[in-house]
Design a protein around this motif. Sequence first.
Motif, mmCIF file in Angstrom:
data_model
loop_
_atom_site.group_PDB
_atom_site.id
_atom_site.type_symbol
_atom_site.label_atom_id
_atom_site.label_comp_id
_atom_site.label_asym_id
_atom_site.label_seq_id
_atom_site.Cartn_x
_atom_site.Cartn_y
_atom_site.Cartn_z
ATOM 1 N N LYS A 26 26.532 37.461 9.226
ATOM 2 C CA LYS A 26 26.984 36.808 10.463
ATOM 3 C C LYS A 26 28.162 35.880 10.172
ATOM 4 C CE LYS A 26 24.383 33.538 12.113
ATOM 5 N NZ LYS A 26 23.233 32.847 12.782
ATOM 6 N N ARG A 29 28.878 29.908 26.940
ATOM 7 C CA ARG A 29 27.696 29.949 26.061
ATOM 8 C C ARG A 29 27.841 29.025 24.855
ATOM 9 N NH1 ARG A 29 26.270 35.467 23.846
ATOM 10 N NH2 ARG A 29 24.492 34.240 23.115
ATOM 11 N N ASN A 81 29.289 27.654 21.243
ATOM 12 C CA ASN A 81 29.784 28.360 20.066
ATOM 13 C C ASN A 81 29.017 29.640 19.753
ATOM 14 O OD1 ASN A 81 27.385 27.364 19.073
ATOM 15 N ND2 ASN A 81 28.316 26.065 17.493
ATOM 16 N N LYS A 82 27.860 29.854 20.386
ATOM 17 C CA LYS A 82 27.098 31.090 20.159
ATOM 18 C C LYS A 82 27.868 32.312 20.647
ATOM 19 C CE LYS A 82 22.518 28.945 20.329
ATOM 20 N NZ LYS A 82 21.212 28.885 21.033
ATOM 21 N N ILE A 130 30.321 33.449 17.860
ATOM 22 C CA ILE A 130 29.641 34.129 16.750
ATOM 23 C C ILE A 130 29.215 35.537 17.160
ATOM 24 C CG2 ILE A 130 27.606 34.069 15.257
ATOM 25 C CD1 ILE A 130 27.783 30.965 15.447
ATOM 26 N N SER A 131 28.666 35.674 18.350
ATOM 27 C CA SER A 131 28.185 36.975 18.824
ATOM 28 C C SER A 131 29.305 37.988 18.977
ATOM 29 C CB SER A 131 27.452 36.811 20.168
ATOM 30 O OG SER A 131 26.347 35.949 20.041
ATOM 31 N N GLU A 169 24.267 24.977 10.842
ATOM 32 C CA GLU A 169 23.559 26.240 11.077
ATOM 33 C C GLU A 169 23.384 27.068 9.812
ATOM 34 O OE1 GLU A 169 24.919 28.375 14.613
ATOM 35 O OE2 GLU A 169 26.083 26.613 15.156
#
Length: 323
Positions: free
Chosen positions: A7, A128, A130-131, A134-135, A197
């Motif tokens: 990720k 959303r 910072n998610k 990343i997605s 994280e």
Amino acid sequence: MIKAGLKWMFLILGTMIGAGYASGRELWQFFGQESAVAIGLFTLLFIISTYVMMMLSYKGQTIHYKPVLEKLLGGKMTILYDGMIFIYLFTTTVVMLAGGGAALIAVGIPYWVGILLISGCLVLLFIRGNKGVISINIIIIPLLILLLVGVLLKFGQTTKGLWIIDFTHQSNWTSAFTFTALNVLPLAAILGAIGREIKSKGEIWIAALGSGLLLGIISFLYNESLVHVGNDVMIYEMPLFALLKNYPYAMTFVMTVLLWCAIYTTAASGILGLVTRIKKVFHRPLWEIALGLVLIMIPFTTVGFAKLITILYPIYGILNLYS
């Protein structure tokens, strides 16, 4: 651990593989002929730099880039580089917006429409937080890498002697330092935002080694291909299309879409670094900060994509050497 490491690897690659890199313009600006050793050296330097910054972020459990700068540079220099990194992220994101407009010209979409499209998509992504950034990297970057490497390997199969390296003529090795330095500050901004994280050192090793090796391989294949079509590169604002000129239109269309997506992910990474820093001051939702930034950036895209890269990237490559 492996899933998390991948990720972060794709987040790093998404930051790197943007308008300048994926289009070939950035590689051509720094490398070109006699650069195989330079690219190998860049690979090593990139792995080390990424590992160090991720470790600092992990140990400091950071949520933005300033603590990473303090560890790297000390208190006094942090003040200077905090401002410099903000300006850097701002201007390079302007380059991405310009690239978003330039990429879609190849499929008949006007420059300004492309810029407005990528700007709107960026603001929506931060609803959303910072998610979303990343997605989107996990979805887009693997597909982009597969197709880009596929195009480069196919080009190599039809070009005799393309991958032969003459180690007696490698005069451009110093470019490895400026090219690595160019990418240090955006990585510090992005990796500083995810420190809290990261859960283990294993994730860091996977992300640093994986991203560095992939970038090294792609950079070598890409650069050698561009050297072979060097006379045509100057004709195209995005050198990638010099490699695609003999391909069917369908392939050009697919690569244009994926190139635009790569530009989008890098712009998103730049905005992420900016909004996480600004949020400490304004305490507004990320999408509102992103909207304000994009509105300020759009007028600067009138300079043009290729010209922005030609002017800004070498300057930042030299300035970043200290860090």
